[in-house]
Enzyme design. Structure first.
Site, PDB file in Angstrom:
ATOM      1  N   SER A 269       0.911  -1.137  -0.106  1.00 24.99           N
ATOM      2  CA  SER A 269       0.269   0.072   0.057  1.00 24.99           C
ATOM      3  C   SER A 269       0.804   1.144   0.029  1.00 24.99           C
ATOM      4  CB  SER A 269      -0.888   0.029   1.169  1.00 24.99           C
ATOM      5  OG  SER A 269      -0.164  -0.081   2.384  1.00 24.99           O
TER       6      SER A 269
ATOM      7  N   ALA B 170       1.843   3.268   2.449  1.00 20.92           N
ATOM      8  CA  ALA B 170       2.922   3.834   3.543  1.00 20.92           C
ATOM      9  C   ALA B 170       3.590   2.201   4.054  1.00 20.92           C
ATOM     10  CB  ALA B 170       2.147   4.315   4.742  1.00 20.92           C
TER      11      ALA B 170
ATOM     12  N   GLY C 181      13.587 -24.744  -4.924  1.00 20.97           N
ATOM     13  CA  GLY C 181      13.478 -23.737  -4.036  1.00 20.97           C
ATOM     14  C   GLY C 181      13.011 -22.515  -4.513  1.00 20.97           C
TER      15      GLY C 181
ATOM     16  N   GLU D  86      14.416 -20.050  -5.697  1.00 19.63           N
ATOM     17  CA  GLU D  86      15.124 -19.434  -7.080  1.00 19.63           C
ATOM     18  C   GLU D  86      15.831 -20.166  -7.865  1.00 19.63           C
ATOM     19  OE1 GLU D  86      17.969 -16.453  -6.648  1.00 19.63           O
ATOM     20  OE2 GLU D  86      18.930 -17.264  -4.944  1.00 19.63           O
TER      21      GLU D  86
ATOM     22  N   ASP E 279      21.000 -13.854   3.488  1.00 15.86           N
ATOM     23  CA  ASP E 279      19.909 -14.515   3.446  1.00 15.86           C
ATOM     24  C   ASP E 279      19.593 -15.829   4.417  1.00 15.86           C
ATOM     25  OD1 ASP E 279      17.085 -15.377   2.698  1.00 15.86           O
ATOM     26  OD2 ASP E 279      17.828 -16.508   0.981  1.00 15.86           O
TER      27      ASP E 279
HETATM   28  C1  LIG Z   1      -1.958   3.201   6.680  1.00 18.72           C
HETATM   29  C2  LIG Z   1      -2.990   3.372   5.482  1.00 18.72           C
HETATM   30  O1  LIG Z   1      -3.225   4.703   5.571  1.00 18.72           O
HETATM   31  C3  LIG Z   1      -2.118   3.161   3.984  1.00 18.72           C
HETATM   32  N1  LIG Z   1      -2.984   3.225   2.774  1.00 18.72           N
HETATM   33  C4  LIG Z   1      -2.748   3.695   1.727  1.00 18.72           C
HETATM   34  O2  LIG Z   1      -1.783   3.925   1.489  1.00 18.72           O
HETATM   35  O3  LIG Z   1      -3.603   3.637   0.662  1.00 18.72           O
HETATM   36  P1  LIG Z   1      -3.755   2.352  -0.459  1.00 18.72           P
HETATM   37  O4  LIG Z   1      -5.052   2.804  -1.178  1.00 18.72           O
HETATM   38  O5  LIG Z   1      -3.667   0.894   0.108  1.00 18.72           O
HETATM   39  O6  LIG Z   1      -2.502   2.564  -1.511  1.00 18.72           O
HETATM   40  C5  LIG Z   1      -2.475   3.996  -1.868  1.00 18.72           C
HETATM   41  C6  LIG Z   1      -1.171   3.832  -2.790  1.00 18.72           C
HETATM   42  O7  LIG Z   1      -1.388   2.978  -3.924  1.00 18.72           O
HETATM   43  C7  LIG Z   1      -0.801   3.321  -4.955  1.00 18.72           C
HETATM   44  N2  LIG Z   1      -1.384   3.058  -6.139  1.00 18.72           N
HETATM   45  C8  LIG Z   1      -2.604   3.131  -6.657  1.00 18.72           C
HETATM   46  N3  LIG Z   1      -2.840   2.633  -7.945  1.00 18.72           N
HETATM   47  C9  LIG Z   1      -1.689   2.165  -8.222  1.00 18.72           C
HETATM   48  C10 LIG Z   1      -1.253   1.580  -9.416  1.00 18.72           C
HETATM   49  N4  LIG Z   1      -2.091   1.244 -10.503  1.00 18.72           N
HETATM   50  N5  LIG Z   1       0.062   1.221  -9.504  1.00 18.72           N
HETATM   51  C11 LIG Z   1       0.987   1.356  -8.541  1.00 18.72           C
HETATM   52  N6  LIG Z   1       0.581   2.064  -7.424  1.00 18.72           N
HETATM   53  C12 LIG Z   1      -0.844   2.419  -7.208  1.00 18.72           C
HETATM   54  C13 LIG Z   1      -0.953   5.049  -4.974  1.00 18.72           C
HETATM   55  O8  LIG Z   1       0.241   5.648  -5.593  1.00 18.72           O
HETATM   56  C14 LIG Z   1      -0.590   5.334  -3.338  1.00 18.72           C
HETATM   57  O9  LIG Z   1       0.752   5.297  -3.213  1.00 18.72           O
HETATM   58  C15 LIG Z   1      -1.574   1.737   4.179  1.00 18.72           C
HETATM   59  O10 LIG Z   1      -2.350   1.084   4.004  1.00 18.72           O
HETATM   60  O11 LIG Z   1      -0.292   1.912   4.219  1.00 18.72           O
HETATM   61 FE   LIG Z   2      -4.151   0.980   3.186  1.00 24.57          FE
END
Ligand SMILES: C[C@@H](O)[C@H](NC(=O)OP(=O)(O)OC[C@H]1O[C@@H](n2cnc3c(N)ncnc32)[C@H](O)[C@@H]1O)C(=O)O
Ligand SMILES: [Fe+2]
EC number: 2.3.1.234
Length: 523
Positions: free
Chosen positions: A128, A130, A339, A341, A442
């Site tokens: 996600s 963060a 394994g 890899e 590792d």
């Molecule tokens: C703690 C909480 O607030 C946080 N939530 C969060 O970060 O929102 P989430 O919706 O899970 O993820 C958002 C991230 O997901 C990325 N994102 C969205 N669509 C994307 C895509 N097609 N390819 C790559 N990254 C993508 C965005 O750029 C953004 O950095 C988390 O789960 O870490």
């Molecule tokens: Fe999230």
């Protein structure tokens, strides 16, 4: 049971109603979109204050009957946002006169995949904004098998897109740009099942500043970051012996990442489940679904005990809502061992280890990694033995074929035969190689072979030369993580291991290990 879920850890002001009899999930989300730059915590909290009441109202009006519980994201996330959501959830639970459930947002990202897939005991890759980590379940907890050592996956991408002047969120923009780009090399950093994105981000920004087309940098960024995530997921499957993988988090919406994971899973005969996009990025549906499971297990919280926790880690949550753990799978006893890899064959006391091409990786990256690792493994296996650590004797190396032939050692993996004396001897071995400036890279319980009390270190493919205490401490961290991921009672083993390392090695390394463990991961 009908549960109202509320989410608002960062950008998504979201409410949902889940009915566990029909399995229907209604979700209403109002996203916060910063006008420039990244997410500003205070602005985001202001958005929550404005948007939460109306998404809740919409969700409640879609409910087909009374609500039995209110579930909310208790953390991790941005403090100011969490406080707004916590206050709203408490007020609603009191006015509806129903119980309150405090949900860990990261566990919710994982559980929604387990719930939708029907898998028994999947490994989970959470990627996600963060966060970025691989989780496995053991003895009533989700264990962090591997995680980012610095930035979350989405935040790393978003930092790059801010640098090139694109608006938040950057993930989808990088995905689009990468389709028109040529692959460029960027630093690939995997240590056991942990990984780092900071070097890649600096290199990506630098490449852009040096005039490399943004499409090419985007392609390189995706190929590198996602290959790392796919590799650690495969390692986690291999280490735990599981054959089910689910993903969660906003970055999991990326189709290239999904494609790589699917290819990896197919090739090792594992099943991958990717939840619907509406359940991947932040959403209250996943909060309501986990809330219902927790409420059914009696995991409700009194209003006065329902404080938020901005650093709430998934392994802090006692998992009481799952049925008993399915039996751990038996070890692979065939002659050909696949394994994470390499394909390993054993014949006449010799082991032939071939690093097979990984088709999920870009061919240039694949070639580079197989070559580097074969060369390093040959060199370090030899050098470690010269330093006095039992390792297999090297018989042959073919770099072009990424193949090594070494002597067969030990009777089984340490994973299947952990014990105090054995982990102590691993502590001594690591102290010895560190004394020579060698990092294993590792040292998991599958990369130690045992023969009675004797232990051998194998598989130096991620190893390198370094005298940096951080690198030595990472070796200890990787070993301890793998003990925690595979042993029933890991803590006495961890102490025995550290005791032996302390006797033979440097205190500074153990101090650094404490620093690594205490480091905030939510950047
Ligand atoms: C703690 C909480 O607030 C946080 N939530 C969060 O970060 O929102 P989430 O919706 O899970 O993820 C958002 C991230 O997901 C990325 N994102 C969205 N669509 C994307 C895509 N097609 N390819 C790559 N990254 C993508 C965005 O750029 C953004 O950095 C988390 O789960 O870490
Ligand atoms: Fe999230």
């Amino acid at each position: 049971m009908r549960v109202l879920g509320i989410e608002g850890t960062a950008w998504a002001a979201s409410a949902a109603v889940y009915d566990n009899e029909t399995d229907d999930v209604f979700i209403e989300t109002d996203p916060y979109q910063p006008e420039s730059g990244g997410i500003h915590p205070r602005e985001a909290a202001e958005h929550m204050r404005e948007a939460i009441p109306s998404v809740v109202e919409t969700a409640l009006s879609a409910a087909t009957g009374p609500i039995d519980a209110v579930a909310f994201s208790r953390g991790p996330g941005l403090g100011p946002c969490l406080r707004v959501v916590g206050t709203a959830a408490r007020a609603l639970a009191q006015s509806l006169d129903v119980s309150l459930v405090g949900v860990n947002h990261m566990v919710a990202h994982l559980e929604i995949g387990r719930h939708r897939s029907g898998f028994d005991s999947p490994v989970c890759l959470n990627v996600s904004g963060a966060n970025a980590h691989v989780l496995g379940y053991r003895n009533g907890r989700y264990r962090v098998l591997g995680e980012t050592m610095d930035t979350g996956a989405g935040n790393a991408i978003d930092k790059f897109t801010r640098h090139v002047g694109w608006t938040h969120p950057g993930g989808p923009k990088v995905e689009e740009a990468a389709n028109d780009g040529e692959y460029v090399d960027l630093p690939y950093v995997v240590k056991g099942m942990d990984f780092s994105f900071s070097g890649i981000m600096s290199a990506a920004k630098q490449a852009y500043d040096d005039g490399v087309p943004v499409e090419d940098v985007s392609r390189g960024l995706q190929e590198t970051m996602f290959a790392m995530l796919t590799e650690v997921s495969e390692r986690a499957l291999s280490l735990t012996g599981r054959d089910e993988l689910v993903v969660g988090g906003g970055v999991a919406q990326n189709e290239r990442l999904q494609e790589m994971l699917r290819e990896m899973a197919d090739q090792r005969g594992a099943n991958l489940h990717v939840p619907d996009p509406r359940f991947l990025g932040d959403n209250a549906g996943m909060i309501a679904v986990l809330g219902a499971m927790m409420a059914a297990a009696g995991e409700t919280v009194a209003v006065e005990d329902s404080g938020i926790d901005a650093d709430y880690r998934p392994d802090q949550v006692p998992v009481t809502w799952r049925p008993g753990e399915p039996p751990a799978p038996g070890g692979d006893r065939s002659d050909e061992i696949r394994g994470a890899e390499a394909v390993v064959t054993v014949e006449d006391g010799l082991v032939t280890k071939r690093r097979v091409p990984k088709t999920y990786r870009h061919p240039a990256l694949d070639e580079r990694l197989r070559r580097e690792r074969t060369v390093e493994e040959a060199r370090l296996t030899h050098d470690a033995r010269r330093a006095g650590v039992p390792t297999p004797v090297l018989r042959d190396v073919d770099v072009r074929e990424s193949t090594l032939v070494v002597e067969f050692v030990g009777e089984r993996d340490l994973r299947d035969a952990v014990g105090t004396t054995r982990v102590q001897s691993v502590g001594e071995h690591l102290a010895t190689i560190h004394g020579e400036g060698i990092v294993h890279g590792d040292p998991t319980t599958r990369n130690v072979r045992v023969d009675g009390p004797r232990t051998y270190l194998i598989d130096f493919g991620l190893g390198y030369y370094s005298r940096d205490v951080e690198d030595h401490a990472m070796d200890l961290h990787v070993f301890e993580q793998s003990l925690r991921g595979t042993a029933d009672e890991p803590e006495p083993l961890v102490s025995a291991f550290e005791g032996a390392y302390a006797d033979a090695g440097q205190d500074a390394v153990l101090d650094q290990l404490r620093a690594i463990e205490g480091r905030g991961r939510y950047q």
